[in-house]
Write a protein that holds these residues in place. Structure first.
Motif, PDB file in Angstrom:
ATOM      1  N   GLU A  82       0.805  -1.223   0.000  1.00 51.11           N
ATOM      2  CA  GLU A  82       0.000   0.000   0.000  1.00 51.11           C
ATOM      3  C   GLU A  82       0.836   1.269   0.000  1.00 51.11           C
ATOM      4  OE1 GLU A  82      -3.326   0.508   2.693  1.00 51.11           O
ATOM      5  OE2 GLU A  82      -3.344  -1.664   2.994  1.00 51.11           O
ATOM      6  N   TYR A  83       1.979   1.236   0.717  1.00 53.33           N
ATOM      7  CA  TYR A  83       2.789   2.449   0.882  1.00 53.33           C
ATOM      8  C   TYR A  83       4.220   2.089   1.230  1.00 53.33           C
ATOM      9  CZ  TYR A  83       2.364   1.516   5.892  1.00 53.33           C
ATOM     10  OH  TYR A  83       2.426   0.927   7.126  1.00 53.33           O
ATOM     11  N   ILE A  84       5.091   3.106   1.220  1.00 53.74           N
ATOM     12  CA  ILE A  84       6.456   2.977   1.728  1.00 53.74           C
ATOM     13  C   ILE A  84       6.703   4.211   2.594  1.00 53.74           C
ATOM     14  CG2 ILE A  84       7.473   4.082  -0.316  1.00 53.74           C
ATOM     15  CD1 ILE A  84       9.948   2.231   0.139  1.00 53.74           C
ATOM     16  N   GLU A  85       7.391   4.026   3.705  1.00 55.32           N
ATOM     17  CA  GLU A  85       7.698   5.161   4.571  1.00 55.32           C
ATOM     18  C   GLU A  85       8.823   5.983   3.946  1.00 55.32           C
ATOM     19  OE1 GLU A  85       8.470   3.698   8.509  1.00 55.32           O
ATOM     20  OE2 GLU A  85       6.334   3.368   8.891  1.00 55.32           O
ATOM     21  N   LEU A  86       8.811   7.276   4.214  1.00 52.35           N
ATOM     22  CA  LEU A  86       9.772   8.193   3.619  1.00 52.35           C
ATOM     23  C   LEU A  86      11.214   7.764   3.862  1.00 52.35           C
ATOM     24  CD1 LEU A  86      10.509  10.752   2.114  1.00 52.35           C
ATOM     25  CD2 LEU A  86      10.103  12.045   4.216  1.00 52.35           C
ATOM     26  N   LEU A  87      11.558   7.426   5.093  1.00 53.65           N
ATOM     27  CA  LEU A  87      12.943   7.022   5.375  1.00 53.65           C
ATOM     28  C   LEU A  87      13.322   5.793   4.564  1.00 53.65           C
ATOM     29  CD1 LEU A  87      13.279   7.510   9.248  1.00 53.65           C
ATOM     30  CD2 LEU A  87      13.963   9.059   7.416  1.00 53.65           C
ATOM     31  N   GLY A  88      12.388   4.857   4.443  1.00 55.31           N
ATOM     32  CA  GLY A  88      12.632   3.644   3.657  1.00 55.31           C
ATOM     33  C   GLY A  88      12.867   3.961   2.192  1.00 55.31           C
TER      34      GLY A  88
END
Length: 71
Positions: free
Chosen positions: A11-17
């Protein structure tokens, strides 16, 4: 400006990732510094949330040098 297309798995990826996965940041600490220094734009707005959930369609710009299109 360098342009990168990045496919989000799930669904998403975190910014840091994202910063680590694209090689913009070498480490998690480096990724945090980039965000804290307000070098990240999400869809044209400064993004300061390190764990912001990025979704397909978002456009991320880093330091005015890299543009990432999420797919």
């Amino acid at each position: 400006m360098e342009k990168i297309e990045f496919t989000v798995n799930g669904e998403y990826i975190e910014l840091l990732g994202l910063l680590k996965a694209t090689g913009i940041a070498q480490t998690g600490g480096h990724a945090k510094m980039i965000v804290e220094d307000e070098e990240v734009l999400r869809n044209g707005e400064v993004e300061t949330r390190k764990r912001a959930k990025l979704v397909p369609g978002d456009v991320i710009e880093v330091g005015g040098e890299v543009r990432i299109q999420l797919k």
